[in-house]
Motif scaffolding. Structure first.
Motif, PDB file in Angstrom:
ATOM      1  N   VAL A 166      -4.085  -3.628   1.694  1.00 35.86           N
ATOM      2  CA  VAL A 166      -3.825  -4.477   3.186  1.00 35.86           C
ATOM      3  C   VAL A 166      -5.440  -4.435   3.730  1.00 35.86           C
ATOM      4  O   VAL A 166      -5.725  -5.455   3.792  1.00 35.86           O
ATOM      5  CB  VAL A 166      -2.942  -4.058   4.075  1.00 35.86           C
ATOM      6  N   GLN A 167      -5.627  -3.335   3.265  1.00 38.21           N
ATOM      7  CA  GLN A 167      -7.399  -3.936   3.862  1.00 38.21           C
ATOM      8  C   GLN A 167      -8.131  -4.806   3.191  1.00 38.21           C
ATOM      9  O   GLN A 167      -8.802  -5.153   3.707  1.00 38.21           O
ATOM     10  CB  GLN A 167      -8.066  -1.954   3.918  1.00 38.21           C
ATOM     11  N   TYR A 168      -7.840  -4.816   1.937  1.00 38.22           N
ATOM     12  CA  TYR A 168      -8.978  -5.653   1.183  1.00 38.22           C
ATOM     13  C   TYR A 168      -8.791  -6.752   1.288  1.00 38.22           C
ATOM     14  O   TYR A 168      -9.375  -7.913   1.308  1.00 38.22           O
ATOM     15  CB  TYR A 168      -8.215  -5.019  -0.475  1.00 38.22           C
ATOM     16  N   ARG A 211      -6.957  -8.044   4.162  1.00 41.06           N
ATOM     17  CA  ARG A 211      -7.489  -8.663   6.094  1.00 41.06           C
ATOM     18  C   ARG A 211      -9.201  -8.754   5.722  1.00 41.06           C
ATOM     19  O   ARG A 211      -9.466  -9.967   6.216  1.00 41.06           O
ATOM     20  CB  ARG A 211      -6.667  -7.140   7.105  1.00 41.06           C
ATOM     21  N   ASN A 212      -9.774  -7.692   5.058  1.00 42.64           N
ATOM     22  CA  ASN A 212     -11.353  -8.494   4.669  1.00 42.64           C
ATOM     23  C   ASN A 212     -11.393  -9.750   4.273  1.00 42.64           C
ATOM     24  O   ASN A 212     -11.779 -10.463   4.903  1.00 42.64           O
ATOM     25  CB  ASN A 212     -11.593  -7.122   4.178  1.00 42.64           C
ATOM     26  N   SER A 218       0.694  -1.192   0.071  1.00 44.38           N
ATOM     27  CA  SER A 218       0.108  -0.343  -0.140  1.00 44.38           C
ATOM     28  C   SER A 218       0.964   1.031   0.160  1.00 44.38           C
ATOM     29  O   SER A 218       0.984   2.773  -0.895  1.00 44.38           O
ATOM     30  CB  SER A 218      -1.249   0.150   1.307  1.00 44.38           C
ATOM     31  N   PRO A 268      -5.588   0.975  -1.198  1.00 44.40           N
ATOM     32  CA  PRO A 268      -5.287   0.473   0.051  1.00 44.40           C
ATOM     33  C   PRO A 268      -5.444  -0.911   0.662  1.00 44.40           C
ATOM     34  O   PRO A 268      -6.406  -1.990   0.917  1.00 44.40           O
ATOM     35  CB  PRO A 268      -6.481   1.175   1.313  1.00 44.40           C
TER      36      PRO A 268
END
Lengths: 194, 549
Positions: B444-446, B448-449, B434, B442
């Motif tokens: 990493v947020q993808y 993590r989700n 990212s 973003p």
């Protein structure tokens, strides 16, 4: 080349090639046979694995596996309300069938839920125990019954037989996630944007 | 193993010459601006006791502890206030003396701003300790005596992830461990807690490492630290002169301090995603936790505080604090002279893996290594993400050697199979991808989700398997009951008259005539029925189901 044809070397070479070819053909046939065998045996299992296993019988069958068997024999794949569109999509991908929308004759799409007995009102008739397809209700004659929450599939088969209507279906809602997918222009993860 | 042997072969020689071991290189990584110097200007400060402490019952990965005090109880410092419920939960001790005012939900530090049960203590400022326990000579203890001391001190990993130490010790003591690696690589921007700790208390850290090495029966003990931390390395070199502990110098990059990166740098081998460090014979522990182990064993004091960095442009005097667990974040900010006008964002953790905290009344936990009161210049508002231009910078930066842009597209299309095949679970969520992304996605947020979604669907799949098994058992039971019931009905059909009605051995003519007449009428009735049913055939009863046994 021509003078070599009659020699013992040439003959043994040809024999070797022939043996190798035959072995290869046997190997391929065996592979094919094994594959078709496993396919035959597992198609019901494969369909069954995609069904939600609530055993609710809304599809008109006794449980999920009987329905899986019926599908393998040509029944429509859109009869499972607990599975909803996701199950239909998965089944259509597996079986290469058209993705019909859910058959309304079998009910609407169901969310995650659980069944709870109002224990004060329970008279101990054991009717719900007999109706439960997964033995998730505990209790004895003339004694209070209760639902093992972790085993309940929310099939609601126990609600109808209850003579005193003391069983409730409680919706659980969407499971809470710690991390949501980023929405446009809104993130909660800091590191990405330094 | 050979790599290890080479590395340790002439360690004594190296130590005499004052040269430390140099680590192997690891793939990927970035070199962000570190923002570390501001908080390193002053020494670690012990904080005044806050008027209220709120101690979360779950500060680590795992299960929550069970409170063993109730509202109105007076507690002393180091008194146990919550019991561990299993190996992944921790004993919790009171950080200061006071009265438990209530036990209720409060916002704590986590990405979803979830509320959690906390024990509220109104402190009395006296800081009265539980009756002093004499410090034990740990060298005199056997391994079996030492392990429970460490286990009961209520320590969880202080590097940020918060893995419970008792669980880790349990895993390590069941396997053969050859190396203990103390992770002093603090590669994330802003965080200086470990560096400050080593700089000032290196003797305690080395002793803690020796205790841990003895407890898990490791042959070697190394401290991994980056090259740029000169002051910390100097302090360590001074303290290790009497011990067998080694220093390994890592490259200056982010993420050098990730668990798998440190192991790869020290041993030269990459750890598989599904393997634990203990499977490779390595026990990895953060410096903060090692120091907590020292406190627990050598000073007989359970873990009630941690060293936390307070930094950010909105603070006038950034520094490292020895903060009590349960101190509200806002209390620490006030101590550092927070400039409210300049304060735009509160971040817990470093700037790359940290999370934004909305409510600053949340308490400091064992895993909170850094609290940043950032200005708008430091943490500008997020710009909307742009489409991926397939530049490939993310693949170069990824320390796990993954293809972040492929993962992104599969994450968006929720393709579970492809995500697993492309190694989503190898992702250590460091945020390097990212950081380098020119489109500001973003990533990493993808991930993590997606990881959470996959875990959830796996859970659903597992429960449905259980339901299926129960259904089959149910069917089997019903069938068995039916089979058992059938022979009884066969012996005694309902339509045969019982022995009492028709006594054996006697015969009367009148009775015989009546019997014959009854039989004739029965047959007639049956014939009538048969004719009626042939005229309107009844629907055959279809049995869709079948007993699967």
């Amino acid at each position: 080349m021509l003078p070599l044809v009659g020699t013992i070397y040439f003959q043994s070479l040809m024999a070797l090639i022939a043996v190798l070819l035959i072995m290869r053909v046997i190997y391929l046939m065996r592979q094919f046979w094994l594959q078709s065998l496993s396919r035959q045996h597992s198609i019901v299992d494969q369909i069954n694995a995609l069904l939600p296993q609530t055993q609710c019988g809304r599809c008109g069958h006794l449980g999920c596996r009987p329905y899986a068997k019926a599908i393998s024999l040509g029944e429509r794949i859109n009869k499972c309300p607990p599975g909803g569109d996701e199950t239909i999509t998965n089944l259509s991908l597996l079986l290469n069938e058209h993705r019909h929308s859910l058959d309304p004759a079998h009910g609407e799409v169901l969310q995650r839920a659980v069944v709870v007995i109002r224990e004060d009102e329970c008279i101990g008739c054991t009717k719900c125990i007999q109706a439960c397809p997964v033995d998730a209700i505990l209790g004895g004659p003339k004694l209070m019954h209760t639902v093992i929450e972790s085993e309940c599939t929310a099939c609601d088969l126990c609600i109808e037989p209850c003579p005193v209507d003391c069983i409730d279906l409680i919706q659980l809602g969407e499971p809470e996630l710690l991390w949501r997918a980023p929405e446009a222009g809104k993130t909660t993860l800091i590191g990405s944007n330094l | 193993m050979r790599l290890f042997r080479n590395m340790f072969a002439n360690s004594k020689l190296r130590k005499m010459a004052g040269v430390q071991s140099i680590a192997h290189s690891t793939p990927g990584g970035i070199t962000p601006h570190l923002h570390k110097s501001r908080s390193l200007r002053s020494k670690i400060m012990a904080i005044p006791i806050p008027p209220h402490l709120l101690i979360p019952l779950q500060q680590q990965q795992g299960t929550a502890s069970a409170a063993c005090v109730k509202a109105g109880d007076r507690v002393l410092k180091y008194q146990k206030i919550a019991d561990a419920t299993d190996s992944t939960s921790l004993d919790i001790y009171a950080p200061s003396s006071g009265v438990v005012s209530m036990i209720q939900n409060h916002t704590t530090i986590n990405p979803a701003e979830k509320e959690q049960l906390c024990i509220f203590i109104d402190t009395d400022g006296k800081d009265e300790e539980l009756a002093e326990i004499d410090a034990i000579e740990w060298q005199t203890l056997t391994r079996e005596e030492l392990l429970p001391v460490i286990r009961n001190a209520g320590i969880c990993g202080m590097g940020g992830a918060g893995f419970p130490l008792p669980k880790k010790m349990e895993t390590s003591s069941n396997r053969e461990i050859h190396t203990l690696i103390v992770n002093a690589a603090e590669c994330e921007p802003f965080i200086t807690a470990d560096q400050a700790l080593i700089r000032e208390r290196s003797e305690a850290v080395i002793q803690g490492a020796e205790i841990l090495q003895y407890a898990i029966n490791a042959k070697h003990c190394v401290i991994a630290i980056e090259r740029s931390k000169g002051d910390a390395i100097a302090a360590l070199s001074k303290s290790i002169s009497h011990s067998s502990v080694e220093i390994v110098i890592l490259d200056d990059k982010y993420p050098a301090g990730g668990e798998r990166q440190v192991i790869q740098a020290v041993s030269g081998k990459e750890l598989q995603a599904n393997k634990l460090p203990a499977d490779a014979g390595i026990h990895l522990q953060n410096v903060g936790s090692v120091y907590a182990v020292y406190r627990a064993v050598a000073e007989s004091k359970p873990c009630i505080s941690r060293i936390t960095t307070l930094t950010g442009e909105a603070l006038q005097t950034p520094k490292n604090f020895e903060a009590l667990i349960g101190t509200p974040v806002s209390f620490l900010f006030d101590l550092c002279g927070i400039d409210k006008k300049n304060h735009a964002k509160t971040v817990v953790g470093g700037s790359l893996m940290g999370i934004e905290l909305m409510d600053t009344s949340a308490p400091v936990m064992q895993s909170s290594n850094c609290l940043i009161a950032g200005s708008l210049a430091e943490f500008p508002d997020t710009i909307p993400e742009q489409p991926c231009i397939r530049c490939g910078f993310c693949a170069e930066a990824c320390p796990a050697g993954l293809l972040p842009q492929q993962l992104l597209s599969y994450s968006r299309s929720e393709d579970a199979q492809q995500l697993e095949d492309h190694g989503l679970f190898d992702c250590i969520e460091c945020g390097a991808c990212s950081y380098v992304c020119p489109s500001k996605i973003p990533l990493v947020q993808y991930y993590r989700n997606s990881k959470e979604q996959l875990a959830l669907s796996q859970e659903v799949f597992d429960t449905s398997k259980g339901w299926q098994a129960r259904f089959q058992d149910h069917q089997y039971r019903i069938k068995k009951l039916k089979d058992e019931a059938e022979p009884r009905t066969a012996i005694k059909p309902a339509n045969i008259p019982s022995a009492e009605e028709k006594p054996q051995g006697t015969f009367s003519k009148d009775q015989a005539i009546l019997d014959v007449a009854a039989a004739v009428s029965r047959v007639k009735a049956r014939r009538k029925n048969v004719i009626a049913s042939s005229e309107s055939p009844a629907k055959p009863i279809q049995a869709d189901g079948e007993a699967e046994t």
